[in-house]
Motif scaffolding. Structure first.
Motif, short mmCIF file in Angstrom:
data_model
loop_
_atom_site.label_atom_id
_atom_site.label_comp_id
_atom_site.label_asym_id
_atom_site.label_seq_id
_atom_site.Cartn_x
_atom_site.Cartn_y
_atom_site.Cartn_z
N UNK A 128 0.82 -1.22 0.00
CA UNK A 128 0.00 0.00 0.00
C UNK A 128 0.85 1.27 0.00
N UNK A 129 2.04 1.16 0.57
CA UNK A 129 2.90 2.35 0.63
C UNK A 129 4.35 1.92 0.77
N UNK A 130 5.25 2.68 0.15
CA UNK A 130 6.68 2.51 0.35
C UNK A 130 7.26 3.92 0.51
N UNK A 131 8.09 4.08 1.54
CA UNK A 131 8.64 5.41 1.78
C UNK A 131 9.95 5.29 2.55
N UNK A 132 10.73 6.36 2.55
CA UNK A 132 11.95 6.29 3.32
C UNK A 132 12.94 7.39 3.04
N UNK A 188 11.08 10.17 0.56
CA UNK A 188 10.43 9.83 -0.70
C UNK A 188 9.26 8.92 -0.35
N UNK A 189 8.06 9.25 -0.84
CA UNK A 189 6.85 8.51 -0.47
C UNK A 189 6.07 8.15 -1.73
N UNK A 190 5.72 6.86 -1.86
CA UNK A 190 4.82 6.41 -2.93
C UNK A 190 3.70 5.64 -2.26
N UNK A 191 2.45 6.00 -2.59
CA UNK A 191 1.30 5.44 -1.89
C UNK A 191 0.18 5.12 -2.87
N UNK A 192 -0.43 3.97 -2.67
CA UNK A 192 -1.58 3.57 -3.49
C UNK A 192 -2.83 4.27 -2.96
N UNK A 193 -3.57 4.94 -3.82
CA UNK A 193 -4.82 5.58 -3.43
C UNK A 193 -5.91 5.15 -4.41
N UNK A 194 -7.15 5.48 -4.10
CA UNK A 194 -8.25 5.14 -5.00
C UNK A 194 -8.12 5.86 -6.34
N UNK A 195 -7.45 7.01 -6.31
CA UNK A 195 -7.30 7.80 -7.55
C UNK A 195 -6.07 7.40 -8.36
N UNK A 202 14.22 2.32 4.42
CA UNK A 202 13.04 2.19 3.58
C UNK A 202 11.99 1.39 4.34
N UNK A 203 10.76 1.90 4.40
CA UNK A 203 9.66 1.21 5.06
C UNK A 203 8.63 0.82 4.01
N UNK A 204 8.15 -0.42 4.13
CA UNK A 204 7.13 -0.94 3.23
C UNK A 204 5.90 -1.29 4.06
N UNK A 205 4.74 -0.76 3.68
CA UNK A 205 3.48 -1.13 4.29
C UNK A 205 2.77 -2.10 3.34
N UNK A 206 2.46 -3.30 3.83
CA UNK A 206 1.83 -4.32 2.99
C UNK A 206 0.84 -5.12 3.82
N UNK A 207 -0.06 -5.84 3.12
CA UNK A 207 -1.15 -6.48 3.84
C UNK A 207 -0.70 -7.65 4.71
N UNK A 208 0.24 -8.45 4.26
CA UNK A 208 0.64 -9.63 5.03
C UNK A 208 1.69 -9.32 6.09
N UNK A 209 2.73 -8.60 5.71
CA UNK A 209 3.80 -8.30 6.68
C UNK A 209 3.52 -7.06 7.51
N UNK A 210 2.46 -6.33 7.16
CA UNK A 210 2.11 -5.07 7.84
C UNK A 210 3.16 -4.00 7.56
N UNK A 211 4.14 -3.87 8.42
CA UNK A 211 5.17 -2.83 8.22
C UNK A 211 6.56 -3.46 8.32
N UNK A 212 7.36 -3.20 7.32
CA UNK A 212 8.73 -3.74 7.27
C UNK A 212 9.68 -2.60 6.99
N UNK A 241 -1.39 8.86 -12.16
CA UNK A 241 -0.91 9.79 -11.13
C UNK A 241 -2.06 10.33 -10.31
N UNK A 242 -1.93 10.24 -9.00
CA UNK A 242 -2.94 10.77 -8.09
C UNK A 242 -2.48 12.11 -7.54
#
Length: 434
Positions: free
Chosen positions: A154-158, A252-259, A286-296, A340-341
């Motif tokens: 859902x999101x990667x940033x760092x 640097x932040x990349x995030x999945x949104x509805x748009x 670098x932090x990754x937010x994902x459904x299975x691992x939650x936050x890495x 692009x959102x």
């Protein structure tokens, strides 16, 4: 054991020299782990006589990297030249076109030409490895592409640029200005003579574009990233962040949104208690937010010869093992165009520093302009500089907002500027809450 994997290495700077040393030192271990000896057979560099503390006489010398890339006597072309175009691009394209696998540490090249080069590698049935292009020694490319294949990110940033993190860390620790810290970074080799690519946020943007493609299965789109650097950060901002319980980091932040996919690079106030706030100096995270691992979160050296060369060796080892994965995790033709959102409402609010003329009604007028855009203010604090007397021409005023959007902040500040109450352009920094 299979025949040796023959490498041609172009570029013998800090990373290239470190690569040769690692391959020498780890030769037996690499052969045991991959089932194949790995041998550098040819090299190319701008200056043949430069001291590198490595014996180069045992390698064939090519004055032209493109000729090395096209040589039938190598199995893998290792590009450590740098630059999005020119000889680096020509050499990599030549190697792939000839059916030779490529390993590169060149984030600018991958950010600009990665889709084309990935398609070429897949067509020719060869590998294109670029683990070292993002975050130095941190294995973030393989983590996103391979280890998290069963996750929906859902999101990667760092923190993706060690130069900026070094400057911000030292400004806080030693209370010295941005200019002094930048000069020190240049002296230590952390920043180039022209540092604009680093401090302007563009280096981070290139790396973020690559991570976005891997995380969300989209085409690389560095031009779709909103970019702001750290050039305007002052000691006043550092001090205010500390008083509020934050540290300033370039994220640097990349995030999945509805748009679609939102991508942005900008200074951010992060809680001092957060893991990313503890990352100081030239280190990356670098932090990754994902459904299975939650936050890495992965933390490690984001630059440096040995760390970056370690990632280069990782890609070379995969090729020696016979791995030929799609460079971006899925076939290049399956990567979706990036939608692009627009930057969303920011729940953490904003820090705004204004230099306000000391006139009756100025603070009330600024608050009214914010209210006109439905921006709710958490606090307004007027700070006088040390030794400054009442009646000074302009005084610092700090606003902390509740959740709002970048668009509304920009519109309100445009009105404030037009009203003539502030002496210089405002400073705006996002705040990330716990």
């Amino acid at each position: 054991m299979s025949s040796p994997l023959r490498l041609g290495v172009a570029g013998l700077g800090t990373v290239g020299a470190a690569l040769l040393k690692i391959l020498d030192r780890q030769a037996a271990a690499l052969a045991a782990r991959t089932g194949r000896h790995i041998a550098v057979t040819a090299i190319s560099a701008q200056n043949r006589d430069k001291a590198r503390d490595v014996d180069l006489a045992r390698f064939a010398w090519f004055s032209d990297p493109v000729a090395l890339a096209g040589s039938p006597d190598i199995d893998v072309f290792v590009e450590l030249i740098g630059g999005a175009d020119g000889v680096a691009y020509a050499a990599v394209e030549t190697a792939l076109s000839n059916g030779t696998s490529v390993v590169t540490a060149n984030k600018a090249l991958i950010a600009k030409h990665g889709l084309h080069l990935a398609k070429l590698a897949e067509t020719k049935g060869v590998a294109l490895g670029f683990e070292a292009s993002v975050a130095g020694g941190i294995p973030i490319i393989k983590t996103l592409r391979d280890s998290l294949a069963g996750n929906r990110v859902s999101r990667v940033y760092g923190i993706l640029n060690g130069t900026c993190n070094y400057i911000l860390s030292r400004m806080e620790a030693e209370q010295i200005s941005f200019g002094e810290c930048l000069a020190a970074a240049q002296k230590l080799g952390y920043a180039e003579a022209d540092p604009s690519f680093d401090i302007g946020g563009y280096d981070t943007a290139h790396k973020l574009a690559i991570l976005t493609a891997l995380a969300f299965g989209t085409e690389i789109a560095p031009d779709a990233i909103a970019v702001e650097g750290i050039e305007k950060i002052t000691l006043a901002d550092i001090a205010a962040a500390s008083e509020l319980g934050y540290r300033i980091k370039l994220l640097g932040v990349a995030e999945r949104t509805q748009a679609g996919i939102e991508q942005r690079v900008h200074p951010t106030m992060v809680p001092r208690s957060s893991p990313i706030a503890q990352v100081m100096g030239v280190t990356n995270a670098v932090t990754i937010d994902a459904d299975a691992v939650q936050e890495l979160t992965l933390v490690g050296p984001g630059a440096g010869g040995a760390a970056t060369a370690s990632s280069v060796v990782s890609d070379i080892a995969d090729i020696a093992r016979g791995l030929r994965l799609p460079p971006f995790g899925v076939p290049a033709n399956a990567l979706a165009p990036l939608r692009r959102a627009a930057i969303q409402t920011h729940e953490g609010g904003y820090y705004i520093r204004l230099s306000v003329f000391d006139r009756p009604g100025a603070a009330a007028a600024i608050a009214t302009r914010m209210a006109d855009r439905a921006i709710s203010l958490e606090s307004i604090v007027q700070r006088r500089r040390a030794g400054e007397q009442k009646g000074a021409s302009a005084v610092p005023v700090i606003l902390i907002t509740h959740a709002t959007s970048e668009k509304l902040i920009g519109e309100a500040l445009k009105d404030v500027l037009a009203d003539g109450f502030i002496a210089e352009p405002p400073q705006v920094i996002r705040i990330e809450r716990e």
